[in-house]
Design a protein around this motif. Sequence first.
Motif, PDB file in Angstrom:
ATOM      1  N   PHE A   1      -9.846  -3.652  -6.810  1.00  0.00           N
ATOM      2  CA  PHE A   1      -9.846  -2.487  -5.936  1.00  0.00           C
ATOM      3  C   PHE A   1     -11.121  -1.659  -6.069  1.00  0.00           C
ATOM      4  O   PHE A   1     -11.279  -0.655  -5.360  1.00  0.00           O
ATOM      5  CB  PHE A   1      -8.611  -1.617  -6.202  1.00  0.00           C
ATOM      6  CG  PHE A   1      -7.343  -2.238  -5.698  1.00  0.00           C
ATOM      7  CD1 PHE A   1      -6.993  -2.134  -4.363  1.00  0.00           C
ATOM      8  CD2 PHE A   1      -6.510  -2.944  -6.550  1.00  0.00           C
ATOM      9  CE1 PHE A   1      -5.827  -2.713  -3.884  1.00  0.00           C
ATOM     10  CE2 PHE A   1      -5.338  -3.522  -6.084  1.00  0.00           C
ATOM     11  CZ  PHE A   1      -5.002  -3.409  -4.752  1.00  0.00           C
TER      12      PHE A   1
ATOM     13  N   SER B   1     -12.279   0.901   2.081  1.00  0.00           N
ATOM     14  CA  SER B   1     -11.685   0.381   0.852  1.00  0.00           C
ATOM     15  C   SER B   1     -11.127   1.464  -0.073  1.00  0.00           C
ATOM     16  O   SER B   1     -10.126   1.237  -0.761  1.00  0.00           O
ATOM     17  CB  SER B   1     -12.741  -0.446   0.106  1.00  0.00           C
ATOM     18  OG  SER B   1     -12.214  -1.059  -1.021  1.00  0.00           O
TER      19      SER B   1
ATOM     20  N   CYS C   1      -7.316   2.390  -0.246  1.00  0.00           N
ATOM     21  CA  CYS C   1      -6.499   1.373  -0.915  1.00  0.00           C
ATOM     22  C   CYS C   1      -6.652   1.474  -2.424  1.00  0.00           C
ATOM     23  O   CYS C   1      -5.677   1.333  -3.163  1.00  0.00           O
ATOM     24  CB  CYS C   1      -6.874  -0.019  -0.412  1.00  0.00           C
ATOM     25  SG  CYS C   1      -6.446  -0.284   1.324  1.00  0.00           S
ATOM     26  N   HIS C   2      -7.879   1.712  -2.883  1.00  0.00           N
ATOM     27  CA  HIS C   2      -8.126   1.931  -4.310  1.00  0.00           C
ATOM     28  C   HIS C   2      -7.303   3.106  -4.814  1.00  0.00           C
ATOM     29  O   HIS C   2      -6.646   3.025  -5.856  1.00  0.00           O
ATOM     30  CB  HIS C   2      -9.613   2.186  -4.546  1.00  0.00           C
ATOM     31  CG  HIS C   2      -9.924   2.713  -5.910  1.00  0.00           C
ATOM     32  ND1 HIS C   2      -9.828   4.051  -6.228  1.00  0.00           N
ATOM     33  CD2 HIS C   2     -10.302   2.083  -7.040  1.00  0.00           C
ATOM     34  CE1 HIS C   2     -10.142   4.222  -7.495  1.00  0.00           C
ATOM     35  NE2 HIS C   2     -10.435   3.037  -8.016  1.00  0.00           N
TER      36      HIS C   2
ATOM     37  N   LEU D   1      -3.828  -5.453  -2.085  1.00  0.00           N
ATOM     38  CA  LEU D   1      -5.155  -6.066  -2.156  1.00  0.00           C
ATOM     39  C   LEU D   1      -5.408  -6.955  -0.938  1.00  0.00           C
ATOM     40  O   LEU D   1      -6.495  -6.919  -0.351  1.00  0.00           O
ATOM     41  CB  LEU D   1      -5.290  -6.877  -3.450  1.00  0.00           C
ATOM     42  CG  LEU D   1      -6.612  -7.596  -3.651  1.00  0.00           C
ATOM     43  CD1 LEU D   1      -7.769  -6.603  -3.715  1.00  0.00           C
ATOM     44  CD2 LEU D   1      -6.558  -8.446  -4.911  1.00  0.00           C
TER      45      LEU D   1
ATOM     46  N   LYS E   1      -6.124  -4.642   1.905  1.00  0.00           N
ATOM     47  CA  LYS E   1      -7.466  -4.065   1.774  1.00  0.00           C
ATOM     48  C   LYS E   1      -8.516  -5.053   2.214  1.00  0.00           C
ATOM     49  O   LYS E   1      -9.443  -4.720   2.953  1.00  0.00           O
ATOM     50  CB  LYS E   1      -7.698  -3.625   0.329  1.00  0.00           C
ATOM     51  CG  LYS E   1      -8.963  -2.830   0.095  1.00  0.00           C
ATOM     52  CD  LYS E   1     -10.141  -3.540  -0.498  1.00  0.00           C
ATOM     53  CE  LYS E   1      -9.895  -4.544  -1.562  1.00  0.00           C
ATOM     54  NZ  LYS E   1     -11.156  -5.196  -1.998  1.00  0.00           N
TER      55      LYS E   1
END
Length: 72
Positions: A17, A30, A33-34, A58, A61
Amino acid sequence: MNTEGRHPGVAQIARYFDFEHLPPHLQAISQPCHDLAAEMIEQVPDGPELTAGLRKLLEAKDCFVRAALPQE
């Protein structure tokens, strides 16, 4: 993202991530999502459902980042 003391499977998937290596326009895709992965790792105990949820996040993402790539 702090994975110290977490199950090795959680720690292993968490590293995917990372987003700092991406160009800025992809970092913007991104990073949410992290952030969600980090929040789930903080709040949810280790177990197969956490690992499965992180794996699915993941995959999502990766799809979002690919969708933001220039079309050829």
